[in-house]
Scaffold this motif. Structure first.
Motif, PDB file in Angstrom:
ATOM      1  N   PRO A   6      61.290  57.373 111.374  1.00 50.57           N
ATOM      2  CA  PRO A   6      61.993  56.393 110.943  1.00 50.57           C
ATOM      3  C   PRO A   6      61.244  55.380 109.772  1.00 50.57           C
ATOM      4  O   PRO A   6      61.839  54.652 108.765  1.00 50.57           O
ATOM      5  CB  PRO A   6      62.863  55.181 112.065  1.00 50.57           C
ATOM      6  N   GLU A  10      61.746  54.666 105.701  1.00 52.68           N
ATOM      7  CA  GLU A  10      61.698  53.191 105.469  1.00 52.68           C
ATOM      8  C   GLU A  10      60.198  52.887 104.482  1.00 52.68           C
ATOM      9  O   GLU A  10      60.731  52.125 103.346  1.00 52.68           O
ATOM     10  CB  GLU A  10      61.441  52.122 106.909  1.00 52.68           C
ATOM     11  N   ASP A  11      59.033  53.667 104.699  1.00 54.45           N
ATOM     12  CA  ASP A  11      58.019  53.187 103.931  1.00 54.45           C
ATOM     13  C   ASP A  11      58.559  54.190 102.288  1.00 54.45           C
ATOM     14  O   ASP A  11      57.873  53.067 101.541  1.00 54.45           O
ATOM     15  CB  ASP A  11      56.620  53.903 104.411  1.00 54.45           C
ATOM     16  N   SER A  14      60.778  52.020 100.083  1.00 56.62           N
ATOM     17  CA  SER A  14      60.551  50.894 100.044  1.00 56.62           C
ATOM     18  C   SER A  14      59.662  50.762  98.689  1.00 56.62           C
ATOM     19  O   SER A  14      59.347  50.308  97.831  1.00 56.62           O
ATOM     20  CB  SER A  14      59.748  50.316 101.166  1.00 56.62           C
TER      21      SER A  14
END
Length: 267
Positions: A6, A10-11, A14
């Motif tokens: 996860p 997300e990283d 972004s």
């Protein structure tokens, strides 16, 4: 270091709404278009070569190969260029090298954590790295394919264990042998997590094919279908590389920094 899927997702996501990612998207779109054109060109050129060669080798076919291939087959390749097999093959191979070069730029960018500009050492040993990345891609591809032929599970296992080998070449400037050894070691103890990561990336890849299928089903013009598919494929490919790159940074550990960077977030 334990792979946190996860967090990697997300990283990676972004890093997409940035100027650098927008430039990479245009590059992926261009490479996708060139790939489509050169693939269709090579396929059409090969068909023409077979159509011309088979009657000469088998008199009495009436100028049409046994498979029913005849004039007009080029209509199935609307983007194909009218060139011979040799030229078509050269164009296709040139596109493969260009695609690998874009891949090197993309991985180095996302691994470095660059957002507003590209890493300063982006061109470091660039030609050497592109060549080795191509070689290691072929080696890993053959190993995985052989594993899939004998049994499905060995092929999947090799795909998981060797997933980050190309990253070792591109980021760490390693040769083929060292990259294979260190890429294998990098996934040791984390192969279940890497497998789950690859499942996520596989699903993302499947998404790229949905628009083309839907447009083809409703009878949209082929060029429209190709154009939409290229855009979606560029987006999903960029997403997959961003996520994979941030997962690679996780596995390298907190004390690791990309070559030429003061820290993983230097840019």
């Amino acid at each position: 270091m334990t792979l946190d899927i996860p967090a990697a997702i997300e990283d990676g996501l972004s890093r997409l709404p940035t100027r650098v990612a927008a430039i990479l998207f245009v590059a992926y779109l261009a490479v996708g278009a060139l790939s489509t054109i050169t693939s269709q060109t090579l396929g059409a050129a090969f068909q023409d070569w077979v159509r011309d060669a088979v009657p000469a080798a088998n008199p009495g076919t009436g100028g049409v190969p046994a498979g029913g291939m005849g004039p007009g087959t080029g209509g199935a390749s609307p983007l194909a260029l009218d060139v011979g097999v040799a030229v078509a093959l050269v164009l296709f191979l040139a596109q493969v090298v260009l695609a690998q070069a874009v891949g090197v730029v993309t991985i180095r960018t996302f691994v470095s954590g660059a957002r507003d500009r590209f890493p300063e050492d982006l061109s470091r040993r660039f030609g050497w790295v592109v060549l080795n990345a191509l070689v290691v891609s072929v080696v890993v591809g053959i190993a995985t394919f052989v594993g899939l032929i004998f049994l499905i599970l060995p092929g999947i296992y090799l795909a998981v264990a060797l997933y980050f080998v190309e990253f070792e070449v591109i980021v760490e400037d390693k040769g083929v042998v060292d990259a294979l050894r260190d890429g294998w070691a990098l996934t040791a103890g984390e192969r279940l997590s890497v497998f789950l990561l690859l499942v996520v990336l596989f699903i993302i890849g499947l998404i790229s094919g949905i628009p083309g299928i839907v447009l083809g089903f409703v009878g949209a013009p082929e060029l429209v279908t190709v154009a939409v598919s290229l855009v979606v494929s560029a987006v999903t490919s960029l997403v997959a590389v961003a996520i994979g790159s941030r997962a690679y940074v996780q596995l390298k550990g907190e004390g690791w920094t990309p070559p030429g960077s003061a820290s993983p977030f230097a840019y």
